[in-house]
Design a protein around this motif. Structure first.
Motif, PDB file in Angstrom:
ATOM      1  N   VAL A 146       0.844  -1.424  -0.033  1.00 50.11           N
ATOM      2  CA  VAL A 146      -0.147   0.155  -0.017  1.00 50.11           C
ATOM      3  C   VAL A 146       0.871   1.399   0.073  1.00 50.11           C
ATOM      4  O   VAL A 146       1.793   1.289   0.625  1.00 50.11           O
ATOM      5  N   THR A 147       0.643   2.222  -0.715  1.00 48.90           N
ATOM      6  CA  THR A 147       1.257   3.413  -0.908  1.00 48.90           C
ATOM      7  C   THR A 147       0.478   4.688  -1.198  1.00 48.90           C
ATOM      8  O   THR A 147      -0.753   4.481  -1.573  1.00 48.90           O
ATOM      9  N   ILE A 148       0.898   5.818  -1.212  1.00 47.75           N
ATOM     10  CA  ILE A 148       0.333   6.946  -1.647  1.00 47.75           C
ATOM     11  C   ILE A 148       0.776   7.320  -3.075  1.00 47.75           C
ATOM     12  O   ILE A 148       2.007   7.322  -3.156  1.00 47.75           O
ATOM     13  N   ASP A 149      -0.131   7.550  -4.135  1.00 50.41           N
ATOM     14  CA  ASP A 149       0.127   7.713  -5.444  1.00 50.41           C
ATOM     15  C   ASP A 149       0.626   9.242  -5.658  1.00 50.41           C
ATOM     16  O   ASP A 149       0.436   9.696  -4.858  1.00 50.41           O
ATOM     17  N   VAL A 179      -1.030   8.713   5.753  1.00 50.67           N
ATOM     18  CA  VAL A 179      -0.915   7.785   6.714  1.00 50.67           C
ATOM     19  C   VAL A 179      -0.274   7.953   8.094  1.00 50.67           C
ATOM     20  O   VAL A 179       0.976   8.630   7.979  1.00 50.67           O
ATOM     21  N   LYS A 180      -0.987   8.106   9.221  1.00 51.26           N
ATOM     22  CA  LYS A 180      -0.469   8.586  10.314  1.00 51.26           C
ATOM     23  C   LYS A 180       0.234   7.420  11.253  1.00 51.26           C
ATOM     24  O   LYS A 180       1.297   7.741  11.824  1.00 51.26           O
ATOM     25  N   LYS A 181      -0.084   6.303  11.012  1.00 45.68           N
ATOM     26  CA  LYS A 181       0.506   5.136  12.061  1.00 45.68           C
ATOM     27  C   LYS A 181       0.404   3.743  11.123  1.00 45.68           C
ATOM     28  O   LYS A 181      -0.718   3.745  10.682  1.00 45.68           O
ATOM     29  N   THR A 192      -2.231  -2.640   9.739  1.00 49.35           N
ATOM     30  CA  THR A 192      -3.532  -1.826   9.980  1.00 49.35           C
ATOM     31  C   THR A 192      -2.916  -0.457   9.800  1.00 49.35           C
ATOM     32  O   THR A 192      -1.851  -0.226  10.055  1.00 49.35           O
ATOM     33  N   LEU A 193      -3.599   0.301   8.842  1.00 51.57           N
ATOM     34  CA  LEU A 193      -3.035   1.712   8.738  1.00 51.57           C
ATOM     35  C   LEU A 193      -3.978   2.731   9.090  1.00 51.57           C
ATOM     36  O   LEU A 193      -5.140   2.699   8.866  1.00 51.57           O
ATOM     37  N   LEU A 223      -7.391   1.487   7.119  1.00 54.57           N
ATOM     38  CA  LEU A 223      -7.497   0.328   6.208  1.00 54.57           C
ATOM     39  C   LEU A 223      -6.728  -0.966   7.020  1.00 54.57           C
ATOM     40  O   LEU A 223      -5.808  -0.515   7.438  1.00 54.57           O
ATOM     41  N   VAL A 224      -7.601  -1.894   6.970  1.00 55.81           N
ATOM     42  CA  VAL A 224      -7.323  -3.073   7.687  1.00 55.81           C
ATOM     43  C   VAL A 224      -6.966  -4.230   6.757  1.00 55.81           C
ATOM     44  O   VAL A 224      -7.820  -4.353   5.824  1.00 55.81           O
TER      45      VAL A 224
END
Length: 616
Positions: free
Chosen positions: A43-46, A83-85, A113-114, A125-126
């Motif tokens: 998972v990432t930020i595009d 994404v904080k954690k 878990t994000l 997001l789990v």
């Protein structure tokens, strides 16, 4: 000073490269891998600041970068995400399951878990990564000053790296193999796809208060998107979506390993499975007292556990004037129920949605007083949030009152039987009362049955009705041998047999003795061979006895089946029930062992059922 100039140039170059790196840092990747390391979610930020994911299997991309998120009213959750954690945990569990295809289910995964912030909305997001599967869902916790309102659509997509074929279907329709590029209709979960090398199943689990979602063609090539079948979803202060699942195998039969995935993703019951939750076979009775008594006698002598009074026992099922507390005069229900109890045969009653929605709380204690063993829900609404939100508490009420349950028509399972084990089966399938062809029959093990049990309502023919009534004879599209075989291939803890049959019409015990012996739940199961729509062979064990069902599609099938699943060092008597070429069943007996292979040769639309009894 040339040396100093060279040094100055190097420093300038280093500064420019460093500045460029600070201006466009590589997005952070959040990953989790399966226990066996074969399967991975990333998972990432595009570049557009949206949360995206991809899935890997055996170091090969199964899904390329695909969208995540939901649209709440006019707010999109997923785009503009920070994404904080992140948290990663491993889960190892095995639990006994006496109502399934295997008596132990292994539930091992890595969970990612994000904790995310999208605009002003906090969400999670789990994702869980199993060997061969990935599951993920969105969780929106309660947050001050925020009214989520409605989920107008899911933003979830599944972007495939190359061209795939999808086996398209909806609810109780037939299957249509369709290139993704040509897909015009929606497709239900679970959806099966292949590119010729890998087989994928995209599914759903733990839908308790959502709407029915489907897959539609997405905008980019080779893309599927989650769509809503009917309406948007009203949210609560805290809510979560169902799990979206992606499973992958190197063969079509390999997908069977994930048929219990919905169970693994649902919470367990608060107590062990009660003794009164009994699997078994049923025969449907005519709507008379004598019909019920005859069915009980037949059930008792043929190792069935239940009889069913279907629609009409309290009047026309769709009329609000029909009273489900009053039995039609033709049926003396107390007499039938007491006769059944004396022979250890339970009585199941059908109740239509009209009566269920109006009077369920009244009916359950009354039926308990009558001594009813179970209920069959008819024409429930499994297509909308309102319908599903009513249905799940109704399942719990039925469980709390001590009834087994069968849900019919458009409802398909999402694993809730783990939470409410009285829910033995459901329809959501084009069953035998529609007499589908052999292509359809050999598609179901690779598609609908990956979601869980299905009540296929077998319509095995009899000499006194099926072959003298042209209405039924004209619809029969497969052989008797195939119907015997499918009672092994198709999994359902509650199995309806002889759907159109009167028990006094079955006068050939040699033909139907297989139904007398075949169980409905299993200690161990293996898909031996098969291709979607072409052929299927399944072996299942209860105790020391194995049962094998093999069915051909629209073409002849010949091959060999390995018997390596048999116990080492043991010999078995193999009794085969197969088509005799004249519309009947012939029986053959041989001796086999685990080192043997079994030759099989089936005509198109035919089948073979085997019982392998361990010799002492």
């Amino acid at each position: 000073m040339p040396g100093r100039s060279a040094l100055f140039g190097w420093l300038i170059g280093w500064w420019l490269l460093s500045s460029a790196g600070l201006a466009a840092p590589t997005p952070k990747s959040y990953q989790a891998s399966s226990p066996d390391k074969t399967t991975r979610i990333e998972v990432t930020i595009d570049d557009h600041k949206a949360l995206v994911y991809r899935v890997w299997f055996a170091d090969e991309p199964v899904l390329t970068w695909s969208a995540l998120g939901v649209e709440l009213n006019s707010v999109a959750v997923g785009p503009n995400t920070v994404v904080k954690k992140q948290r990663v945990m491993k889960h190892t569990e095995s639990f006994a399951w006496r109502l399934g295809e295997n008596d132990v289910i292994h539930n091992n995964y890595t969970e990612l878990t994000l904790d995310c912030l999208s605009g002003s909305v906090t969400y999670q997001l789990v994702a869980r990564v199993f060997n061969g599967s990935v599951a993920f869902r969105y969780v929106l916790p309660k947050q001050a000053g925020t009214d989520f309102g409605k989920v107008r659509q899911e933003l979830t997509t599944f972007v495939l790296p190359d061209a795939h074929t999808i086996y398209q279907y909806n609810e109780e329709t037939v299957f249509t193999p369709t290139a993704l590029a040509d897909l015009q209709k929606t497709c239900d979960f679970p959806a099966t796809l292949t590119n010729g090398r890998l087989f994928l199943s995209i599914g759903e689990a733990d839908n308790t208060s959502y709407t029915k979602a489907v897959l539609s063609k997405g905008a980019p090539p080779n893309t599927l998107a989650v769509s809503f079948r009917k309406n948007s979803v009203l949210t609560k202060e805290t809510f979560q979506t169902p799990w979206r699942t992606v499973s992958v195998a190197t063969s079509a039969i390999g997908l069977h390993a994930f048929s219990d995935l919905p169970l693994r993703l649902c919470p367990p019951s608060s107590q062990p499975i009660p003794d009164w939750v009994k699997p078994g076979k049923l025969i449907r009775s005519s709507l008379t007292t004598q019909g019920g008594l005859n069915c009980i006698d037949f059930a008792a002598t043929h190792n069935f556990q239940y009889i069913l009074f279907d629609a009409g026992w309290y009047g026309a099922e769709f009329r609000t004037t029909s009273d489900p507390t009053q039995v039609i005069p033709a049926i003396d229900l107390p007499t039938v129920i007491q006769y059944g109890k004396a022979k250890n045969i339970g009585v199941i009653l059908y109740v239509n949605r009209v009566a269920l929605r109006a009077r369920l709380d009244e009916l359950l204690p009354l039926y308990k007083q009558w001594g009813v063993a179970g209920l069959k829900f008819g024409f429930v609404d499994g297509l909308t949030q309102e319908g599903i939100s009513w249905l799940v508490p109704a399942i719990k009420k039925v469980y709390d009152h001590g009834f087994i349950l069968d849900i019919h028509d458009n409802y398909k399972p999402t694993g809730l039987s783990r939470t409410y084990p009285n829910l033995l089966t459901q329809e959501g399938v084009r069953g035998n009362e529609n007499n589908p062809d052999a292509f359809h029959n050999t598609m179901l093990p690779f598609t609908r049955f990956l979601a869980g049990a299905a009540d296929y309502t077998f319509c095995y023919p009899n000499t006194n009705r099926y072959f003298t009534d042209n209405l039924y004879k004209s619809k029969l599209q497969v052989s008797k041998g195939q119907q015997l075989a499918l009672s092994v291939v198709y999994f359902s803890p509650l199995q309806a047999i002889f759907w159109y049959g009167n028990p006094t019409d079955y006068n050939d015990e040699g033909e139907i003795e297989f139904f007398k012996r075949v169980p409905t739940v299993w200690n161990e199961s293996h898909y031996l061979a098969g291709e979607p729509g072409t052929f299927i062979s399944v072996a299942r064990r209860q105790g020391t006895t194995w049962y094998v069902g093999s069915a051909a599609g629209l073409m002849d099938w010949s091959g060999t089946l390995p018997l390596s699943f048999l116990a080492p060092g043991k010999r078995y008597q193999a009794t085969s029930y197969e088509d005799d070429g004249t519309g009947g069943i012939q029986k053959r007996v041989a001796e086999v062992g685990p080192g043997d292979t079994l030759p099989i040769s089936l005509k198109a639309k035919g089948g073979q059922a085997l019982i392998l009894d361990q010799k002492q």
